[in-house]
Design a protein around this motif. Sequence first.
Motif, PDB file in Angstrom:
ATOM      1  N   LEU A   1       0.775  -1.264  -0.102  1.00 28.68           N
ATOM      2  CA  LEU A   1       0.156   0.133   0.074  1.00 28.68           C
ATOM      3  C   LEU A   1       0.940   1.280   0.068  1.00 28.68           C
ATOM      4  O   LEU A   1       0.546   2.260  -0.766  1.00 28.68           O
ATOM      5  N   SER A   2       1.829   1.218   0.763  1.00 27.66           N
ATOM      6  CA  SER A   2       2.858   2.360   0.741  1.00 27.66           C
ATOM      7  C   SER A   2       3.508   2.431  -0.513  1.00 27.66           C
ATOM      8  O   SER A   2       3.528   3.528  -1.070  1.00 27.66           O
ATOM      9  N   TYR A   3       3.895   1.445  -1.207  1.00 27.04           N
ATOM     10  CA  TYR A   3       4.402   1.726  -2.606  1.00 27.04           C
ATOM     11  C   TYR A   3       3.487   1.987  -3.679  1.00 27.04           C
ATOM     12  O   TYR A   3       3.768   2.728  -4.689  1.00 27.04           O
ATOM     13  N   VAL A   4       2.254   1.552  -3.507  1.00 26.43           N
ATOM     14  CA  VAL A   4       1.106   2.193  -4.347  1.00 26.43           C
ATOM     15  C   VAL A   4       1.056   3.781  -4.267  1.00 26.43           C
ATOM     16  O   VAL A   4       1.138   4.366  -5.432  1.00 26.43           O
ATOM     17  N   GLU A   5       0.861   4.271  -3.214  1.00 25.42           N
ATOM     18  CA  GLU A   5       0.853   5.753  -3.227  1.00 25.42           C
ATOM     19  C   GLU A   5       2.036   6.394  -3.585  1.00 25.42           C
ATOM     20  O   GLU A   5       2.138   7.465  -4.310  1.00 25.42           O
ATOM     21  N   THR A   8       2.035   6.399  -7.365  1.00 26.19           N
ATOM     22  CA  THR A   8       0.998   7.282  -8.073  1.00 26.19           C
ATOM     23  C   THR A   8       1.097   8.429  -7.787  1.00 26.19           C
ATOM     24  O   THR A   8       0.503   9.557  -8.208  1.00 26.19           O
ATOM     25  N   THR A   9       2.051   8.879  -6.765  1.00 30.46           N
ATOM     26  CA  THR A   9       2.236  10.384  -6.250  1.00 30.46           C
ATOM     27  C   THR A   9       3.567  10.705  -7.146  1.00 30.46           C
ATOM     28  O   THR A   9       3.514  11.914  -7.766  1.00 30.46           O
ATOM     29  N   ILE A  10       4.677  10.011  -7.206  1.00 26.61           N
ATOM     30  CA  ILE A  10       6.052  10.222  -7.726  1.00 26.61           C
ATOM     31  C   ILE A  10       5.945   9.374  -8.936  1.00 26.61           C
ATOM     32  O   ILE A  10       6.447   8.106  -8.980  1.00 26.61           O
ATOM     33  N   LEU A 178      -1.956   0.406 -10.682  1.00 24.81           N
ATOM     34  CA  LEU A 178      -1.052   0.080  -9.492  1.00 24.81           C
ATOM     35  C   LEU A 178      -1.874  -0.618  -8.265  1.00 24.81           C
ATOM     36  O   LEU A 178      -1.332  -1.754  -7.909  1.00 24.81           O
ATOM     37  N   PRO A 179      -2.856  -0.001  -7.795  1.00 27.76           N
ATOM     38  CA  PRO A 179      -3.636  -0.783  -6.518  1.00 27.76           C
ATOM     39  C   PRO A 179      -4.150  -2.068  -6.920  1.00 27.76           C
ATOM     40  O   PRO A 179      -3.855  -2.862  -6.152  1.00 27.76           O
ATOM     41  N   ILE A 180      -4.740  -2.125  -8.102  1.00 24.83           N
ATOM     42  CA  ILE A 180      -5.322  -3.626  -8.592  1.00 24.83           C
ATOM     43  C   ILE A 180      -4.226  -4.371  -8.554  1.00 24.83           C
ATOM     44  O   ILE A 180      -4.390  -5.710  -8.041  1.00 24.83           O
ATOM     45  N   LYS A 331      -2.475  15.216  -7.694  1.00 22.84           N
ATOM     46  CA  LYS A 331      -3.897  15.570  -7.954  1.00 22.84           C
ATOM     47  C   LYS A 331      -4.811  14.220  -8.229  1.00 22.84           C
ATOM     48  O   LYS A 331      -5.779  13.999  -7.685  1.00 22.84           O
ATOM     49  N   ASN A 332      -3.964  12.889  -8.756  1.00 22.77           N
ATOM     50  CA  ASN A 332      -4.686  12.019  -8.887  1.00 22.77           C
ATOM     51  C   ASN A 332      -4.043  10.561  -8.361  1.00 22.77           C
ATOM     52  O   ASN A 332      -3.666   9.794  -9.080  1.00 22.77           O
ATOM     53  N   SER A 333      -3.570  10.830  -7.093  1.00 18.52           N
ATOM     54  CA  SER A 333      -2.619   9.779  -6.601  1.00 18.52           C
ATOM     55  C   SER A 333      -3.524   8.884  -5.616  1.00 18.52           C
ATOM     56  O   SER A 333      -4.816   9.424  -4.961  1.00 18.52           O
ATOM     57  N   PHE A 334      -3.098   7.656  -5.250  1.00 17.70           N
ATOM     58  CA  PHE A 334      -3.622   6.652  -4.198  1.00 17.70           C
ATOM     59  C   PHE A 334      -2.917   6.977  -2.838  1.00 17.70           C
ATOM     60  O   PHE A 334      -1.983   6.900  -2.627  1.00 17.70           O
ATOM     61  N   GLU A 335      -3.992   7.501  -1.737  1.00 19.18           N
ATOM     62  CA  GLU A 335      -3.611   7.933  -0.792  1.00 19.18           C
ATOM     63  C   GLU A 335      -3.876   6.835   0.360  1.00 19.18           C
ATOM     64  O   GLU A 335      -5.002   6.318   0.399  1.00 19.18           O
TER      65      GLU A 335
END
Length: 440
Positions: A1-5, A8-10, A178-180, A331-335
């Motif tokens: 979960l940490s690496y998904v955020e 999707t952020t960086i 990424l999350p899926i 703007k469009n990241s998984f938090e």
Amino acid sequence: LSYVELGTTIRKSGCDFAYLSHFGWRPLASSFMWVSTCLSYPAVLAIQAISFGEYIVTGLDSWITVDEDYRFMTYRLVGFSMLWPLMLLNFFSLKKVAGAFQIVATAIKLIVASVIIFTGLYHILIKKQTQNFQNSFQGSDWNPGNLVLGVYSGLFAYNGWDVLNFGAEEIENPRRTLPIAAISGIAISATVFILMNVSYFSVLSVEDFKNSPAVAVTFAERTLGNFHYAIPFLISLLLIGSMNTTIFACSRYMYSGAQQSVMPTPLRGIHYSSRSPRLAVFAEILMAICLSFIGNLDQLISYMSFALWSQRTCTQAGFIYFKLRGTLKSKNSFEVPIFVPIIFFIICIALLVIPITQVGSANNYHVAIYGLSMTAGGALIYLIFIYPKVLPEVLYKINDSVVKFVQIIFNCVIEKYVEIVETNSDDVFSEDSSILKLKL
């Protein structure tokens, strides 16, 4: 979960290196880059190649028996024979060739796993073979340091939740993908791995498990009759998929370092149409072959794991710090909630500290010493070759010669150079050699 955020952020390829660089910790990122590309990821590939060789040789034992004195080399030579075709596969389009192959390899993985799982469940539920589950933990070693070294091997099996982060720039719609991929991938892997181990112990004792060079083969011999001859070869197909994944991840990691001028410029070379970092692919396979002759598999896993988890610890420290400051947003990241990276950070610290604090754990000290020494070596390379603004002229000449050679041999181009030429800027070809060198 940490690496998904983080992914999707960086949205930069390179995983931990990209994130540590984004945090402004470039010296640390560079140090870990050298350790990872020269040790961690080639070691993973070496382990997979040797395991592939073990299964192939074990499968052939019924027809061709290899003397014990020659098995060490035979395992490696058979493994290397598979690395070279995979290298050629990764020289071409990821989407058209390597990606399609990975889908087929994954399907084969699940078919093989299903055969083992259903066979084991048949012996447990129908034949009531549950004797190996009685007093299952009798004789266990509860020393915390040895437990963590055992966990290293377990985490090595589950490693892969961050593979997509290495090629983030090649992913379409990372906010969705990424999350899926991460959550479903880990859930499926956990279910399959647990059921496979339960199946193994339906017919194998702990001693059988420990003494078998290829557990799936031993299991098949006792349960599947003549079909057991096919199992080692099916398992080897499974390992081909794993090797393909590792080659993709580690080559993109090295390429990302070259883009940031941390790794040598020639490693920045990519094939103009397939976008494959060909020299990086070749270099990682070459290092994997060299590392396969150093120590046994357990030592390789321990050294690699300590370095890898040191890097992840630093990444999580930066992630928590900038997330709390509110500067790590897209703007469009998984938090994820802040307690997720905090829990992960605590686990990382435990995996690093516990082994080296145990009295009488000499091997654990060696793991830490070698891991830290290699990280220090990476820092030294940064201070000598990367941090200085100007290097001796001879190094530039060597670099230029190698760049030309690599572009010819691997049919690739240095991407940054192409981008500059495509601007059609008049001053690109200025007679001032310093300007030309700077732009190149």
